[in-house]
Design a protein around this motif. Structure first.
Motif, PDB file in Angstrom:
ATOM      1  N   HIS A 151       0.831  -1.193   0.000  1.00 43.98           N
ATOM      2  CA  HIS A 151       0.000   0.000   0.000  1.00 43.98           C
ATOM      3  C   HIS A 151       0.875   1.256   0.000  1.00 43.98           C
TER       4      HIS A 151
ATOM      5  N   ARG B  19      -5.397   0.028  -8.151  1.00 46.37           N
ATOM      6  CA  ARG B  19      -6.098   0.474  -6.952  1.00 46.37           C
ATOM      7  C   ARG B  19      -6.348  -0.766  -6.102  1.00 46.37           C
TER       8      ARG B  19
ATOM      9  N   GLY C 252      -4.781   4.349  -1.141  1.00 44.60           N
ATOM     10  CA  GLY C 252      -5.630   3.355  -1.788  1.00 44.60           C
ATOM     11  C   GLY C 252      -4.991   2.715  -3.003  1.00 44.60           C
ATOM     12  N   ASP C 253      -3.711   3.035  -3.240  1.00 40.43           N
ATOM     13  CA  ASP C 253      -2.988   2.496  -4.392  1.00 40.43           C
ATOM     14  C   ASP C 253      -2.028   1.393  -3.960  1.00 40.43           C
TER      15      ASP C 253
ATOM     16  N   VAL D 117      -8.803  -1.651  -4.305  1.00 36.05           N
ATOM     17  CA  VAL D 117     -10.152  -2.206  -4.410  1.00 36.05           C
ATOM     18  C   VAL D 117     -10.357  -2.984  -5.707  1.00 36.05           C
TER      19      VAL D 117
ATOM     20  N   THR E 276      -8.155   6.396   6.703  1.00 30.72           N
ATOM     21  CA  THR E 276      -7.096   6.487   5.694  1.00 30.72           C
ATOM     22  C   THR E 276      -5.734   6.814   6.303  1.00 30.72           C
TER      23      THR E 276
END
Length: 538
Positions: free
Chosen positions: A381, A428, A412-413, A430, A403
């Motif tokens: 991350h 990403r 989020g990357d 997700v 976060t």
């Protein structure tokens, strides 16, 4: 005063920040007849494509500030701005800052349904709209009032504007939103400092970058990147045209009209421009392309660096050579400014979603799920400590604190770095899927490899879901007009997926633009595609 001396003075001005650039420029003796901003639409009686000088820009901002003041708006009032043109959005942003109000800028492409809920959660003091967006909100309960038609704000009397608000470094000066590709956009708060520190440290403290003398901006005006662009141009005393559309053909037409030395945009614009034969367009003036947001694919960068020209230093001195430069990195609304940078030219080969090295102001780390640092070559991350990072999410402390980990903002990357200190973006978080073997399928990284090996594919989207306990992968291809839709591309795509993910391939489908759902900024909504994939509709 020379621009070099003025830039040095601005860099040392501790009162200067993202909320007061125009007033500080004039206070330091910037020429009122020098460059301000140019828009591609008529605004406040000023013709499209005709430059506003710095003095005229100041007068237009004062007129809108007077209008807001007359309508009872002042310090810390949150004003939602939901409009069509860059001119109305940016002039209103500047006017709100002039009186200490907080502009909450909405991308004009947001649907009425999403905008309604977003504004309701803002608990905005009032809303400014133009006619098309007033229609989208009509009959909806967004928990506020419409203050008026944004296109009439220029009727205010500049002489009646209150004295410019004096900003403290931590004062909030904007609320902008994320792309909303995974749900309702997040409302991101930035301060007088967070949206200016990168400009101060890398744009004002060193030589003016090549290609920034005459800029065409194709970034969304309601995005933090749009705000950064106008402040950088104003401080550098550069000419800047701000467009109201990010479509590739529109941007190409604007380049031929304005003859910029630099073009700023998001990856979606470069992908759209790649549909055109750039060698048949007049791109000679362009020295740099500047990308932020998502990093760009090699297949979309190559056509750009093959046109235009730039200056380089040789044994014979400074020489102009064919081909332009593409400055890439990765950024987001929350990050406030790209944290990385890399420059591509015709003769460079470091691609594979390389986002370069960190800027001097960015402390970055690659972290595991527990927040521990990872070694070179291991995907983790992306964590960021930077004076450019957002203050937080407006009215959403849960998301703000979720976060943060060990002092880092988690973007989020998923990234890794090599032994030379270069960082690479793979996906990403997700959008990545863990396979039954324990290995990962990174969709963005796979898309990069597909585009690199399938020259007749304009763009592609990889969608991976876990169905009945097993991962299945669908590949959606947007083909060039002259491509053979019946051609078998399975060998290239399975190679791009790799030995661990290739067995998950379910289907390869040629699609049209309308088949791919996108958010307000043009980013693909993979969440929607995953939902479709689970029903077998992708």
């Amino acid at each position: 005063m020379s621009s070099t001396n003025l830039r040095a003075i601005l860099a040392a001005d501790t009162d200067l920040g993202a909320g007061n650039v125009i007033t500080r420029l004039l206070a330091h003796g910037a020429d009122p007849n020098g460059p301000g901003l140019t828009f591609d639409v008529d605004v406040d009686g000023h013709p499209a494509w005709q430059p506003l000088t710095l003095g005229q820009l100041d007068e237009r901002v004062a007129a809108r500030a007077a209008w807001l003041h007359q309508h009872g708006i002042g310090w810390r009032d949150v004003i939602a701005v939901y409009a069509s043109t860059s001119a109305d959005v940016l002039l209103t942003f500047l006017a709100c800052n002039r009186i200490g109000a907080i502009p909450a800028l909405l991308n004009g492409n947001l649907s009425g349904e999403i905008a309604t809920e977003y504004i309701r959660r803002l608990r905005a003091t009032a809303v400014l709209v133009d006619a098309p967006h007033a229609e989208r909100l009509e009959g909806r309960d967004f928990g506020s009032r419409i203050l008026g038609d944004i296109t009439t704000m220029g009727s205010g009397d500049p002489a009646q504007a209150p004295e410019p608000y004096r900003h403290h470094k931590d004062d909030p000066i904007s609320i902008t939103h994320s792309s909303g590709t995974t749900g309702l956009p997040k409302a991101i708060v930035h301060s007088h400092t967070t949206l200016f520190e990168a400009t101060r440290r890398i744009r004002l403290s060193g030589p003016r970058a090549q290609g920034t003398e005459r800029v065409l901006c194709a970034l969304p005006s309601a995005h933090t990147a749009g705000i950064l662009s106008i402040n950088q141009a104003l401080c550098n005393r550069a000419e800047l045209v701000f467009l109201s559309s990010q479509r590739g053909e529109y941007v190409l037409d604007a380049i031929e009209r304005f003859k910029p030395t630099g073009v700023f945009g998001f990856a979606v614009t470069w992908a759209d421009m790649a549909r055109h034969d750039l060698t048949k367009r007049d791109m000679d003036s362009v020295a740099i392309w500047f990308n932020t947001g998502d990093c760009a694919h090699e297949a979309h960068i190559r056509p750009l660096v093959n046109v235009g020209s730039h200056k380089t230093v040789t044994r014979e001195g400074v020489t102009t050579v064919s081909g332009s430069m593409f400055i890439d990195g990765i950024g987001s609304t929350e990050m406030g400014h790209s944290a990385f940078h890399i420059t591509h030219r015709k003769d460079t080969e470091r691609y594979g979603r390389c986002i370069g090295r960190p800027h001097v102001f960015a402390d970055v780390a690659v972290l595991d799920d527990q927040g521990e640092p990872l070694p070179a070559g291991v995907v983790g991350h992306l964590g960021l400590k930077s004076p450019t990072v957002m203050l937080g999410c407006w009215n959403d402390s849960v998301t703000t604190f979720r976060t943060r980990q060990r002092g880092y903002y988690l973007t989020g990357d998923l990234v890794f770095y090599d032994e030379d200190g270069y960082y690479y973006h793979v996906d990403r978080a997700v959008d990545s899927v863990v396979l039954d073997s324990g290995h990962w399928l990174h969709t963005s990284y796979t898309e990069e490899k597909i585009l690199a090996t399938c020259p007749d594919v304009l763009d592609c989207t990889v969608v991976a879901v876990r169905e009945a306990g097993t991962v299945v992968t669908d590949v959606l291809l947007l083909l060039r007009a002259d491509a053979d839709a019946s051609a078998d591309r399975t060998p290239q795509i399975t190679a791009a997926l790799g030995e661990h993910a290739a067995p998950t391939l379910r289907r390869i489908t040629a699609v049209h633009d309308d088949d791919i759902p996108t958010g307000a900024t043009g980013k693909v909504r993979k969440l929607v595609l995953r939902e479709r994939a689970l029903t077998g509709a992708a």
